[in-house]
Design an enzyme around this catalytic site. Structure first.
Site, PDB file in Angstrom:
ATOM      1  CE  LYS A  81      -2.056  -1.468   3.787  1.00 54.69           C
ATOM      2  NZ  LYS A  81      -1.466  -2.803   3.872  1.00 54.69           N
ATOM      3  CB  THR A  82       3.753   2.245   2.141  1.00 60.04           C
ATOM      4  OG1 THR A  82       3.005   1.941   3.319  1.00 60.04           O
ATOM      5  CG2 THR A  82       4.616   3.466   2.379  1.00 60.04           C
ATOM      6  CG  ASP A 126       0.561   3.449   6.927  1.00 58.93           C
ATOM      7  OD1 ASP A 126      -0.365   2.775   6.444  1.00 58.93           O
ATOM      8  OD2 ASP A 126       1.632   2.962   7.304  1.00 58.93           O
ATOM      9  CB  THR A 175      -4.390  -3.251   8.331  1.00 62.34           C
ATOM     10  OG1 THR A 175      -4.459  -2.425   9.499  1.00 62.34           O
ATOM     11  CG2 THR A 175      -2.983  -3.200   7.771  1.00 62.34           C
ATOM     12  NE  ARG A 235       6.641  -4.319   5.648  1.00 68.22           N
ATOM     13  CZ  ARG A 235       5.540  -3.659   5.982  1.00 68.22           C
ATOM     14  NH1 ARG A 235       4.663  -4.199   6.784  1.00 68.22           N
ATOM     15  NH2 ARG A 235       5.332  -2.462   5.514  1.00 68.22           N
TER      16      ARG A 235
HETATM   17  P1  ADP Z   1       2.158  -1.934   3.194  1.00 66.89           P
HETATM   18  O1  ADP Z   1       2.172  -0.446   3.117  1.00 66.89           O
HETATM   19  O2  ADP Z   1       0.971  -2.550   2.516  1.00 66.89           O
HETATM   20  O3  ADP Z   1       2.348  -2.473   4.586  1.00 66.89           O
HETATM   21  P2  ADP Z   1       4.655  -1.709   1.738  1.00 66.89           P
HETATM   22  O4  ADP Z   1       4.267  -0.910   0.542  1.00 66.89           O
HETATM   23  O5  ADP Z   1       5.383  -1.004   2.826  1.00 66.89           O
HETATM   24  O6  ADP Z   1       3.397  -2.488   2.328  1.00 66.89           O
HETATM   25  O7  ADP Z   1       5.507  -2.947   1.195  1.00 66.89           O
HETATM   26  C1  ADP Z   1       6.521  -3.579   1.972  1.00 66.89           C
HETATM   27  C2  ADP Z   1       7.700  -3.934   1.098  1.00 66.89           C
HETATM   28  O8  ADP Z   1       7.325  -5.022   0.254  1.00 66.89           O
HETATM   29  C3  ADP Z   1       8.132  -2.817   0.149  1.00 66.89           C
HETATM   30  O9  ADP Z   1       9.132  -2.012   0.724  1.00 66.89           O
HETATM   31  C4  ADP Z   1       8.656  -3.568  -1.047  1.00 66.89           C
HETATM   32  O10 ADP Z   1      10.004  -3.897  -0.848  1.00 66.89           O
HETATM   33  C5  ADP Z   1       7.854  -4.843  -1.050  1.00 66.89           C
HETATM   34  N1  ADP Z   1       6.719  -4.803  -1.997  1.00 66.89           N
HETATM   35  C6  ADP Z   1       5.426  -4.537  -1.692  1.00 66.89           C
HETATM   36  N2  ADP Z   1       4.647  -4.659  -2.772  1.00 66.89           N
HETATM   37  C7  ADP Z   1       5.460  -4.999  -3.787  1.00 66.89           C
HETATM   38  C8  ADP Z   1       5.220  -5.290  -5.182  1.00 66.89           C
HETATM   39  N3  ADP Z   1       3.992  -5.265  -5.699  1.00 66.89           N
HETATM   40  N4  ADP Z   1       6.286  -5.610  -5.955  1.00 66.89           N
HETATM   41  C9  ADP Z   1       7.526  -5.659  -5.418  1.00 66.89           C
HETATM   42  N5  ADP Z   1       7.810  -5.423  -4.104  1.00 66.89           N
HETATM   43  C10 ADP Z   1       6.793  -5.095  -3.306  1.00 66.89           C
END
Ligand code: ADP
Length: 348
Positions: A81-82, A126, A175, A235
């Site tokens: 998401k981030t 977030d 989430t 992640r």
């Molecule tokens: P969330 O915000 O949903 O908790 P993040 O965007 O922080 O997740 O993702 C965590 C890590 O996972 C990112 O820093 C990246 O390294 C990896 N990641 C997430 N989504 C992808 C994707 N679609 N393709 C490649 N790497 C990804």
């Protein structure tokens, strides 16, 4: 967490992270969030439908020379998401301000963030479900018409002043979408997008890219072996890759299938990617609660775990793989979950 949170006045609430299992250290997080985070759309694996929709929306907005409308991303932690929020800002050629619903405690905090935005900026909030009602109510007009209504003074002498805000795009992530009030949800006029768990192939692709960045050579089908245990979550995949790399480095060995199995066994991660805490949840459900149904509060107390951690981190994946189910009367263990817990009967 963010540049912006440092500028806020008043006591800052500690931001609570929902940890991956086992919890990444701060230096892991720092590294994961910068070096391994995709910086371009073609590096962002999977979520094809979301990407396509976003690209249409962003291109149309840019052709109209207007910031895109507000967007909401939801789904379990670690699904990207981030990363999407950063890609949206990059696509718009706009700066991004990052903050969290947990640190915006007072109307003044939000007002300071909003009035300091530059024109066209992306504001990423977030854990947006943590905003309280009063803050939400100030956010509505800001999202809808670009005005900030602030009440000055109290009682009969109170008056409202209206500030015009620069045009901005709010990108929210959560989430727990069910905790968002429906008025807030309805303000995300650009769209509400649910991120899905990743397929085995997608996780392997992510792992291959990360291994390249980290300079790790994966032998044979080592990549498949890590991906199988990654909970369908990027992640977690990156986290397991890095722990495997550490193990290989310390043992002075190559990253083979055998080494992956050893390294992840040492971390307590089983073939399904379940951690000791997940397995404890399953065996408690089987042994202590006769397979359920059991309420979240009771389960949390028995596990000495926060309800939130169970709901946001453990449960979604256990439900995704069909090991537990949620019923109106509580959580129940499924036949598959029971089998994994190593019990042929419920012990009752
Ligand atoms: P969330 O915000 O949903 O908790 P993040 O965007 O922080 O997740 O993702 C965590 C890590 O996972 C990112 O820093 C990246 O390294 C990896 N990641 C997430 N989504 C992808 C994707 N679609 N393709 C490649 N790497 C990804």
């Amino acid at each position: 967490m963010s540049r912006i949170s440092k500028t806020l006045k008043g006591p800052k609430k500690e931001e609570k992270e929902i940890p991956a299992e086992p919890a990444p250290t701060p230096s892991d997080r720092e590294f994961l969030d910068t070096a391994l985070r995709p910086a371009a759309w073609d590096e962002y694996v999977g979520q094809k439908n979301i990407k396509e929709n976003l690209l249409i929306l962003l291109t149309a907005a840019s052709e109209r020379s207007h910031p895109p409308e507000h967007l909401l991303f939801y789904g379990p932690p670690g699904l990207g998401k981030t990363t999407l929020a950063h890609l949206v800002a990059r696509q718009c050629g706009a700066p991004i301000k990052v903050t969290s619903g947990a640190v915006i405690e007072k109307v003044g905090d939000l007002a300071s963030i909003l009035t300091n935005l530059s024109s066209g900026e992306v504001l990423f909030i977030d854990e947006i479900h943590r905003l309280n009602k009063t803050i939400e109510e100030v956010l509505y007009p800001a999202m809808e018409s670009g005005f900030l209504d602030i009440v000055i003074g109290k009682g009969p002498s109170a008056r409202t002043i209206q500030l015009e805000l620069p045009a901005f795009t709010l990108v929210g992530a959560t989430t727990r979408v069910a905790l968002l009030s429906s008025p807030l949800r309805s303000r995300f006029s650009g769209g509400i997008f649910r991120l899905e768990y990743y397929s085995q192939d997608e996780i392997e692709e992510i792992l291959r890219r990360s291994a390249k960045i980290l300079g790790v050579k994966l032998e044979g089908t080592a990549v498949t072996e890590i991906a199988k245990r990654a909970r369908s979550t990027p992640r977690t995949a990156n986290y397991l890759l890095k722990r495997t790399r550490d193990y290989a480095q310390v043992r002075g060995r190559a990253v083979s299938v055998k080494l992956v199995r050893e390294a992840l066994l040492l971390l307590g991660i089983d073939e399904q990617g379940l951690s000791p805490a997940d397995r404890k949840l399953l065996s408690l459900l089987a042994e202590k609660f006769g397979g359920g149904p059991v309420g979240l509060g009771t389960l949390a107390a028995a596990l000495s775990e926060e309800e939130e951690t169970i709901e946001e981190f453990h449960e979604p994946y256990l439900m995704q793989i069909g090991f537990i189910a949620r019923t109106p009367r509580g959580r129940v263990l499924t036949a598959r979950g029971l089998e994994h817990a190593g019990r042929r009967t419920l012990g009752i």
